[in-house]
Design a protein around this motif. Sequence first.
Motif, PDB file in Angstrom:
ATOM      1  N   ALA A 173      19.549  98.317   2.685  1.00 51.45           N
ATOM      2  CA  ALA A 173      19.743  96.925   3.107  1.00 51.45           C
ATOM      3  C   ALA A 173      18.674  96.511   4.107  1.00 51.45           C
ATOM      4  O   ALA A 173      18.045  95.452   3.967  1.00 51.45           O
ATOM      5  CB  ALA A 173      21.133  96.745   3.710  1.00 51.45           C
ATOM      6  N   SER A 174      18.442  97.343   5.113  1.00 53.37           N
ATOM      7  CA  SER A 174      17.487  97.000   6.163  1.00 53.37           C
ATOM      8  C   SER A 174      16.079  96.809   5.615  1.00 53.37           C
ATOM      9  O   SER A 174      15.373  95.867   6.003  1.00 53.37           O
ATOM     10  CB  SER A 174      17.475  98.086   7.240  1.00 53.37           C
ATOM     11  N   GLY A 220      26.981  98.400   8.229  1.00 53.04           N
ATOM     12  CA  GLY A 220      27.172  99.029   6.931  1.00 53.04           C
ATOM     13  C   GLY A 220      28.231 100.097   6.993  1.00 53.04           C
ATOM     14  O   GLY A 220      28.334 100.844   7.973  1.00 53.04           O
ATOM     15  N   HIS A 252      16.410  93.898  12.722  1.00 51.34           N
ATOM     16  CA  HIS A 252      17.741  93.606  13.237  1.00 51.34           C
ATOM     17  C   HIS A 252      18.335  94.830  13.928  1.00 51.34           C
ATOM     18  O   HIS A 252      17.818  95.937  13.803  1.00 51.34           O
ATOM     19  CB  HIS A 252      18.649  93.201  12.072  1.00 51.34           C
ATOM     20  N   ILE A 283      17.473  87.779  10.849  1.00 49.18           N
ATOM     21  CA  ILE A 283      18.600  88.652  10.534  1.00 49.18           C
ATOM     22  C   ILE A 283      18.945  89.319  11.867  1.00 49.18           C
ATOM     23  O   ILE A 283      18.113  90.019  12.446  1.00 49.18           O
ATOM     24  CB  ILE A 283      18.231  89.717   9.477  1.00 49.18           C
ATOM     25  N   VAL A 303      28.349  96.124   3.058  1.00 49.98           N
ATOM     26  CA  VAL A 303      27.429  95.639   4.086  1.00 49.98           C
ATOM     27  C   VAL A 303      27.829  94.232   4.514  1.00 49.98           C
ATOM     28  O   VAL A 303      28.082  93.371   3.669  1.00 49.98           O
ATOM     29  CB  VAL A 303      25.965  95.614   3.546  1.00 49.98           C
ATOM     30  N   GLU A 304      27.903  94.034   5.847  1.00 54.84           N
ATOM     31  CA  GLU A 304      28.119  92.693   6.390  1.00 54.84           C
ATOM     32  C   GLU A 304      26.943  92.343   7.286  1.00 54.84           C
ATOM     33  O   GLU A 304      26.272  93.226   7.813  1.00 54.84           O
ATOM     34  CB  GLU A 304      29.448  92.576   7.126  1.00 54.84           C
ATOM     35  N   VAL A 305      26.692  91.031   7.428  1.00 51.28           N
ATOM     36  CA  VAL A 305      25.469  90.575   8.083  1.00 51.28           C
ATOM     37  C   VAL A 305      25.754  89.375   8.980  1.00 51.28           C
ATOM     38  O   VAL A 305      26.586  88.531   8.627  1.00 51.28           O
ATOM     39  CB  VAL A 305      24.401  90.179   7.018  1.00 51.28           C
ATOM     40  N   VAL A 362      23.259  93.925  11.151  1.00 50.45           N
ATOM     41  CA  VAL A 362      23.757  94.465   9.887  1.00 50.45           C
ATOM     42  C   VAL A 362      24.756  95.564  10.239  1.00 50.45           C
ATOM     43  O   VAL A 362      24.467  96.430  11.069  1.00 50.45           O
ATOM     44  CB  VAL A 362      22.605  95.046   9.039  1.00 50.45           C
ATOM     45  N   ARG A 367      21.733  97.355  14.093  1.00 50.06           N
ATOM     46  CA  ARG A 367      22.541  97.826  12.971  1.00 50.06           C
ATOM     47  C   ARG A 367      23.511  98.906  13.404  1.00 50.06           C
ATOM     48  O   ARG A 367      23.235  99.684  14.306  1.00 50.06           O
ATOM     49  CB  ARG A 367      21.604  98.386  11.903  1.00 50.06           C
ATOM     50  N   ALA A 404      22.960  93.861   0.161  1.00 51.39           N
ATOM     51  CA  ALA A 404      22.124  92.943   0.938  1.00 51.39           C
ATOM     52  C   ALA A 404      21.725  91.726   0.102  1.00 51.39           C
ATOM     53  O   ALA A 404      21.715  90.596   0.600  1.00 51.39           O
ATOM     54  CB  ALA A 404      20.888  93.664   1.458  1.00 51.39           C
ATOM     55  N   PHE A 415      15.788  93.409   3.880  1.00 53.86           N
ATOM     56  CA  PHE A 415      15.671  92.294   4.827  1.00 53.86           C
ATOM     57  C   PHE A 415      14.268  92.238   5.421  1.00 53.86           C
ATOM     58  O   PHE A 415      13.700  91.161   5.589  1.00 53.86           O
ATOM     59  CB  PHE A 415      16.729  92.384   5.924  1.00 53.86           C
TER      60      PHE A 415
END
Length: 153
Positions: A114-115, A96, A128, A91, A146-148, A94, A130, A72, A118
């Motif tokens: 990650a969450s 993952g 967000h 955001i 992880v992509e966002v 996400v 996810r 992240a 953020f």
Amino acid sequence: MSNGPHAKLAELGLSLPDVVQPLGSYVPAVQSGHHVYVSGQLPVVDGKLLATGKVGNGVSAEQAKDLAERCAINALAAVDSLVGLENVVKIVKVTGFVASAEGFTGQPGVLNGASDLFGAVFGEAGRHVRSAVGVAELPLDSPVEVEVIVEVA
């Protein structure tokens, strides 16, 4: 003192690294309209993957959660380099990926790394949707990717 995302990161004892260079023929992030799409980020620090292997066999869920946080941070570095973190409105999503040992079903807990980051950096704007997906293999034998998707002003 500023209340912006860089200040929040500093309060957490974190700073943004240089953008991780892509492993293939793609860019770290691209803006389309009011959204920035960040390519999958691995838990890389100073050009080195922090861990390899499968979560649930050699990599603990707690370690993987920390690795997801690093992913992240790397995603935020990509956003910052493209449009500046101060322009983040939300955001949005996400996704993952967790390289999972047979029987490991704790992917949502791993992605909380990650969450939670953020949320800590952006407050309500960090909340967000996810997806947390268990996969057989990830690039370089990474345990987490992880992509966002981020909305920007």
